[in-house]
Write a protein that holds these residues in place. Structure first.
Motif, mmCIF file in Angstrom:
data_model
loop_
_atom_site.group_PDB
_atom_site.id
_atom_site.type_symbol
_atom_site.label_atom_id
_atom_site.label_comp_id
_atom_site.label_asym_id
_atom_site.label_seq_id
_atom_site.Cartn_x
_atom_site.Cartn_y
_atom_site.Cartn_z
ATOM 1 N N SER A 13 0.823 -1.198 0.000
ATOM 2 C CA SER A 13 0.000 0.000 0.000
ATOM 3 C C SER A 13 0.867 1.262 0.000
ATOM 4 C CB SER A 13 -0.930 -0.047 1.205
ATOM 5 O OG SER A 13 -1.341 1.230 1.559
ATOM 6 N N LEU A 14 2.006 1.191 0.709
ATOM 7 C CA LEU A 14 2.932 2.332 0.687
ATOM 8 C C LEU A 14 3.437 2.571 -0.731
ATOM 9 C CD1 LEU A 14 5.051 1.755 3.910
ATOM 10 C CD2 LEU A 14 3.593 3.704 3.434
ATOM 11 N N GLY A 15 3.696 1.459 -1.455
ATOM 12 C CA GLY A 15 4.199 1.571 -2.818
ATOM 13 C C GLY A 15 3.136 2.123 -3.756
ATOM 14 N N ARG A 16 1.891 1.721 -3.513
ATOM 15 C CA ARG A 16 0.803 2.128 -4.400
ATOM 16 C C ARG A 16 0.524 3.630 -4.280
ATOM 17 N NH1 ARG A 16 -3.416 -1.364 -2.559
ATOM 18 N NH2 ARG A 16 -2.133 -3.119 -3.154
ATOM 19 N N GLU A 17 0.685 4.151 -3.064
ATOM 20 C CA GLU A 17 0.412 5.581 -2.839
ATOM 21 C C GLU A 17 1.732 6.298 -2.598
ATOM 22 O OE1 GLU A 17 -2.530 6.682 -3.191
ATOM 23 O OE2 GLU A 17 -3.816 4.935 -2.951
#
Ligand SMILES: Nc1ncnc2c1ncn2[C@@H]1O[C@H](COP(=O)(O)OP(=O)(O)OP(=O)(O)O)[C@@H](O)[C@H]1O
Ligand SMILES: [Mg+2]
Lengths: 291, 220
Positions: A13-17
């Motif tokens: 999720s950190l990578g996605r946002e």
């Protein structure tokens, strides 16, 4: 094992946002850097303030005339006091020499003197911890009562000023720390709130599949913690850059900067402070989860 | 076992379910049919507690749903596999991860997650699209992913809301055969459908829902 899944989904999720997270990490880093710099300055002020009491002294003027024996007794009884660091006897003759030395350029002032107008005195230095407004006035009061001592002078104001300075340094540290911590919590709060809203649909589905509130919450807490941790690590990097800039570059121009002390313990604490603030921010952002 | 006792459900004074009473025995496979808007989905939602009844009692495996604390709801849901009418797949997870998620939620170990998920995808004939994302699949394929996710955890009760709505007759028959197989291994199954074709020769028990009222149909 569920924990490792939480970590994996937190990282995903950190990578996605990416951008939101990078921005908030940078914000956290600069906030923590501000805390560090504030600590740095206040720490050095505190160090100076700690040395100030060493300059503080009381002057006890002796009655005139006093025998050698009586003078000895007074000095001994002063030395015995636990608050006293050391005492220095200044005879009236010494005092006159000192005065003459001070006034050597305007010798005419002393020309009319055929007799020494000064009295003998004792300079008393107190131990650092007793240089506070209340104990200096108490000690002065007690010394004044010793027979043979005429008057006692000391800088009440100085003791008060030192005390006030230390108090202010402490208060300012606390205020800066609290305000900026609150800021960091708010930054992480907003970031996680956005991530949480974006995943709202997914969360609703996961609930129906039987996820506990812990399963839903943990990845967000980890994300908040990671933002805080990275902010803390970046903050350390920033602080080092600052430190070397000050000690190596600036101190060649302004030599006094060399004497500044950098509290490295504070740096080690930064990532932990970051994690704690990050987790608090995300916990507030998630709130209570209704299944 | 599923037991409804005088259950009613209203949406803003609009009665969707009226005084429903029925039981589905453990290991039974039953169908609910009825026209669109009859309340079939609502009936299923009450069982996995997406909705709460306004009147009456529901129990599943002898657990009274009204007595469950909020922290106990996940445990109930983990024992119920649901094929949602709108699939409810997560679009940014691959097909495989969608299925695996149901196991991660149950705290299943990583190694087992892998083998069980592959197994479930194989059962619905979708092993070859494991790494695709739901959006790139046809409606029928998405529906089968939803079915794989519902069965992967080995649920005690399987609720399927129109599970063959997007499938061609042959694939639909495959899915019903799969359900039969699970049923013969002891899973209690309740299927909501208005697919008459499907009902023809597979039905053991048929409940008919019509404007909120439930009637038992005799199966020939
Ligand atoms: N959240 C809701 N709020 C208000 N009304 C609702 C809600 N959900 C369902 N309804 C109403 O309840 C009735 C029954 O809906 P439900 O989805 O259970 O029907 P259904 O039998 O599953 O229909 P279909 O075969 O089309 O899926 C409908 O008239 C619908 O408008
Ligand atoms: Mg429906």
């Amino acid at each position: 094992m569920t924990m490792s899944y939480s970590f994996i989904s937190a990282f995903k999720s950190l990578g996605r946002e990416k951008w939101i997270n990078i921005l908030s990490t940078l914000t956290v880093a600069s906030s923590l850097l501000i805390i560090t710099l504030a600590v740095f300055f206040l720490y050095n002020i505190e160090l100076i303030a700690n040395h100030l009491p060493e300059r503080f002294s009381m002057m006890a003027y002796l009655e005139d005339p006093l025998s050698r024996e009586e003078t000895r007794n007074i000095i001994d009884s002063l030395k015995k006091r636990p608050e006293v660091a050391n005492v220095k006897y200044i005879s009236r003759d010494d005092a006159l020499i000192e005065l003459k030395h001070t006034l050597k350029d305007s010798r005419s002032l002393l020309e009319g003197l055929d007799e020494n107008p000064l009295t003998s005195s004792i300079e008393i230095k107190l131990r650092r911890e007793f240089v506070t407004p209340s104990s200096t006035s108490r000690i002065a009061e007690e010394i004044r009562k010793i027979p043979g001592i005429d008057t006692i002078y000391y800088g009440e104001r100085i003791a008060e000023a030192i005390h006030l300075l230390k108090q202010s340094v402490r208060n300012i540290s606390i205020i800066i720390f609290l305000t900026i911590s609150l800021g960091v919590v708010f930054v992480v709060y907003s970031t996680v709130k956005i991530l949480f809203y974006r995943k709202n649909e997914e969360i609703e589905i996961i609930k129906l599949l039987g996820a506990t509130s812990g399963f839903i919450r943990t990845p967000f807490l980890i994300e908040g913690g990671i933002i805080g941790l990275s902010g803390g690590i970046l903050g350390i990097v920033g602080a080092f850059v600052f430190y070397f800039a000050v000690t190596y570059r600036l101190s060649t121009v302004i030599p006094i900067l060399k004497t500044l002390v950098f509290p490295f313990e504070v740096l080690i604490a930064l990532p932990f402070v970051g994690i704690i603030l990050g987790v608090i921010g995300s916990a507030i952002a998630i709130g209570r989860i209704r299944l | 076992m599923i037991a409804f006792e005088n259950v009613s459900k209203f949406y803003d004074h609009n009665t969707v379910l009226k005084n429903i009473t029925f039981t589905v025995q453990k290991g039974e496979m039953a169908f609910i049919t009825g026209p669109s808007g009859a309340g079939k989905s609502t009936l299923l939602k009450l069982m996995y507690m997406e909705e709460l009844p306004d009147e009456g009692n529901i129990s599943i495996e002898d657990i009274h749903l009204s007595s469950l604390k909020m922290s106990e709801i996940p445990l109930l849901r983990r024992n119920i596999g649901v094929v949602f009418q709108d699939f409810k797949l997560i679009n940014n997870l691959t097909v495989f991860d969608n299925v695996a998620l149901a196991l991660h939620i149950r705290g299943v170990s990583e190694r087992e997650v892998h083998s069980f998920s592959s197994e479930a995808l194989k059962k619905v004939g979708l092993r070859h699209v494991a790494d695709s994302y739901p959006k790139s699949l046809s409606g029928g394929e998405q529906q089968r992913v939803a079915i794989a996710r519902a069965i992967v955890g080995g649920p005690v009760v399987l609720l399927a809301d129109e599970p063959t709505g997007n499938l061609d007759p042959d694939t639909a028959l495959d899915i019903i055969t799969l359900f039969r197989e699970l049923n013969s291994q002891g899973t209690t199954i309740l299927i909501a459908t208005h697919n008459r074709e499907l009902l023809k020769n597979t039905v053991k028990r048929l409940l008919r829902l019509d404007s909120g009222t439930l009637t038992e149909e005799t199966v020939l």
